[in-house]
Structure formats: C-alpha cells, structure tokens
Design a protein around this motif. Structure first.
Motif, mmCIF file in Angstrom:
data_model
loop_
_atom_site.group_PDB
_atom_site.id
_atom_site.type_symbol
_atom_site.label_atom_id
_atom_site.label_comp_id
_atom_site.label_asym_id
_atom_site.label_seq_id
_atom_site.Cartn_x
_atom_site.Cartn_y
_atom_site.Cartn_z
ATOM 1 N N LYS A 2 0.820 -1.204 0.000
ATOM 2 C CA LYS A 2 0.000 0.000 0.000
ATOM 3 C C LYS A 2 0.855 1.255 0.000
ATOM 4 C CE LYS A 2 -4.035 -1.996 2.092
ATOM 5 N NZ LYS A 2 -5.237 -1.646 2.802
ATOM 6 N N VAL A 3 0.301 2.315 -0.554
ATOM 7 C CA VAL A 3 0.949 3.620 -0.553
ATOM 8 C C VAL A 3 0.746 4.235 0.834
ATOM 9 C CG1 VAL A 3 0.921 5.930 -1.577
ATOM 10 C CG2 VAL A 3 0.537 3.922 -3.018
ATOM 11 N N ARG A 4 1.806 4.773 1.407
ATOM 12 C CA ARG A 4 1.721 5.424 2.724
ATOM 13 C C ARG A 4 1.377 6.893 2.506
ATOM 14 N NH1 ARG A 4 7.571 4.111 4.660
ATOM 15 N NH2 ARG A 4 7.830 4.828 2.535
ATOM 16 N N VAL A 5 0.205 7.303 2.998
ATOM 17 C CA VAL A 5 -0.338 8.628 2.703
ATOM 18 C C VAL A 5 -0.422 9.480 3.958
ATOM 19 C CG1 VAL A 5 -2.300 9.886 1.741
ATOM 20 C CG2 VAL A 5 -1.717 7.631 0.828
ATOM 21 N N ALA A 6 -0.045 10.746 3.823
ATOM 22 C CA ALA A 6 -0.268 11.766 4.848
ATOM 23 C C ALA A 6 -1.292 12.738 4.276
ATOM 24 C CB ALA A 6 1.025 12.494 5.175
ATOM 25 N N CYS A 7 -2.186 13.218 5.123
ATOM 26 C CA CYS A 7 -3.253 14.099 4.662
ATOM 27 C C CYS A 7 -3.191 15.430 5.388
ATOM 28 C CB CYS A 7 -4.613 13.450 4.903
ATOM 29 S SG CYS A 7 -4.817 11.864 4.065
ATOM 30 N N ILE A 8 -3.200 16.503 4.628
ATOM 31 C CA ILE A 8 -3.202 17.851 5.177
ATOM 32 C C ILE A 8 -4.598 18.423 4.986
ATOM 33 C CG2 ILE A 8 -2.221 20.165 5.024
ATOM 34 C CD1 ILE A 8 0.302 18.835 3.780
ATOM 35 N N GLY A 9 -5.269 18.710 6.094
ATOM 36 C CA GLY A 9 -6.646 19.178 6.044
ATOM 37 C C GLY A 9 -7.597 17.998 5.948
ATOM 38 N N VAL A 10 -8.060 17.503 7.081
ATOM 39 C CA VAL A 10 -8.881 16.288 7.088
ATOM 40 C C VAL A 10 -10.306 16.525 7.578
ATOM 41 C CG1 VAL A 10 -6.879 14.787 7.331
ATOM 42 C CG2 VAL A 10 -8.088 15.548 9.385
ATOM 43 N N PHE A 29 -2.167 12.672 9.839
ATOM 44 C CA PHE A 29 -3.120 13.732 9.495
ATOM 45 C C PHE A 29 -2.636 15.037 10.109
ATOM 46 C CE2 PHE A 29 -6.970 10.621 9.674
ATOM 47 C CZ PHE A 29 -6.656 10.117 8.432
ATOM 48 N N ALA A 30 -2.795 16.128 9.371
ATOM 49 C CA ALA A 30 -2.522 17.454 9.912
ATOM 50 C C ALA A 30 -3.750 18.330 9.679
ATOM 51 C CB ALA A 30 -1.308 18.082 9.233
ATOM 52 N N ASP A 31 -4.210 18.951 10.743
ATOM 53 C CA ASP A 31 -5.341 19.872 10.636
ATOM 54 C C ASP A 31 -5.276 20.843 11.802
ATOM 55 O OD1 ASP A 31 -8.087 21.026 10.591
ATOM 56 O OD2 ASP A 31 -8.385 19.488 9.057
ATOM 57 N N VAL A 32 -5.471 22.131 11.531
ATOM 58 C CA VAL A 32 -5.411 23.119 12.596
ATOM 59 C C VAL A 32 -6.649 23.096 13.476
ATOM 60 C CG1 VAL A 32 -3.867 24.669 11.347
ATOM 61 C CG2 VAL A 32 -6.339 24.956 11.117
ATOM 62 N N ASP A 33 -7.753 22.581 12.957
ATOM 63 C CA ASP A 33 -9.015 22.546 13.700
ATOM 64 C C ASP A 33 -9.352 21.101 14.066
ATOM 65 O OD1 ASP A 33 -11.584 22.662 14.704
ATOM 66 O OD2 ASP A 33 -12.387 23.865 13.050
ATOM 67 N N PRO A 45 -8.054 5.875 13.468
ATOM 68 C CA PRO A 45 -7.338 6.160 14.718
ATOM 69 C C PRO A 45 -5.842 5.863 14.679
ATOM 70 C CG PRO A 45 -8.637 4.159 14.945
ATOM 71 C CD PRO A 45 -8.998 4.766 13.617
ATOM 72 N N ARG A 46 -5.382 5.091 13.722
ATOM 73 C CA ARG A 46 -3.964 4.750 13.668
ATOM 74 C C ARG A 46 -3.102 5.862 13.064
ATOM 75 N NH1 ARG A 46 -3.089 -1.027 11.418
ATOM 76 N NH2 ARG A 46 -1.454 -1.134 12.970
ATOM 77 N N ALA A 47 -3.739 6.807 12.365
ATOM 78 C CA ALA A 47 -2.987 7.921 11.772
ATOM 79 C C ALA A 47 -2.518 8.866 12.884
ATOM 80 C CB ALA A 47 -3.864 8.663 10.771
#
Length: 87
Positions: A2-10, A29-33, A45-47
């Motif tokens: 699998k591709v390892r993905v990071a998400c900005i704004g979730v 995951f990265a999100d300011v809110d 939950p593992r992210a």
C-alpha cells in the motif's frame, strides 16, 4: 504493498479526500481545527495527528509516499511545495 499517505486538512471537505485514499495506509493527518477533524481521527485512529503540516512533513518524511492537500486556497501552494521538497 500500500501507498503510505499523509493528509493535510482532514476536516470538512478534506474528509472526502481522506476517504478517497482510505484503501491505502493512512500514516498521518494534519489539521489546525481538531474539532472539525474529529470525524477523520475517529474513523482512522492509527494515523498520527498534527496541528501543523510543516511539523508533520518534517517528522514523517521517511514514512510517507504521497500527500493529499485539502486546505483553503491560500495554503495549497506552500503545503504542496513543502511536500514535494520532502520527496
């Protein structure tokens, strides 16, 4: 593999982008809110969680293959450029 993905704004509209890559390995995951991001945090939950995408990209650079950017227009370019520079 699998591709390892990071998400900005979730949160909000970004959640649909997260679900679009849900068959891959969601690493961070990265999100300011975090209140808005809670749905993504609960469903995946593992992210690992970050408030600042710059910190996430710096710390996770060796753990990710791809990045989604689902942020307001004024932060698309800086987030995407930093992700590309990180490889």
């Amino acid at each position: 593999q699998k591709v390892r993905v990071a998400c900005i704004g979730v949160g909000g509209m970004g959640f649909s982008d997260v679900r679009g890559v849900a068959t891959e390995e969601l690493v961070a995951f990265a999100d300011v809110d975090w209140r808005s991001a809670e749905r993504a945090f609960r469903e995946f939950p593992r992210a690992r969680r970050y408030k600042d995408f710059r910190e996430m990209l710096e710390k996770e650079r060796n753990n990710i293959d791809a990045v989604t950017v689902s942020t307001p227009d004024h932060t698309h370019a800086p987030a995407a450029a930093m992700a590309m520079r990180a490889g």
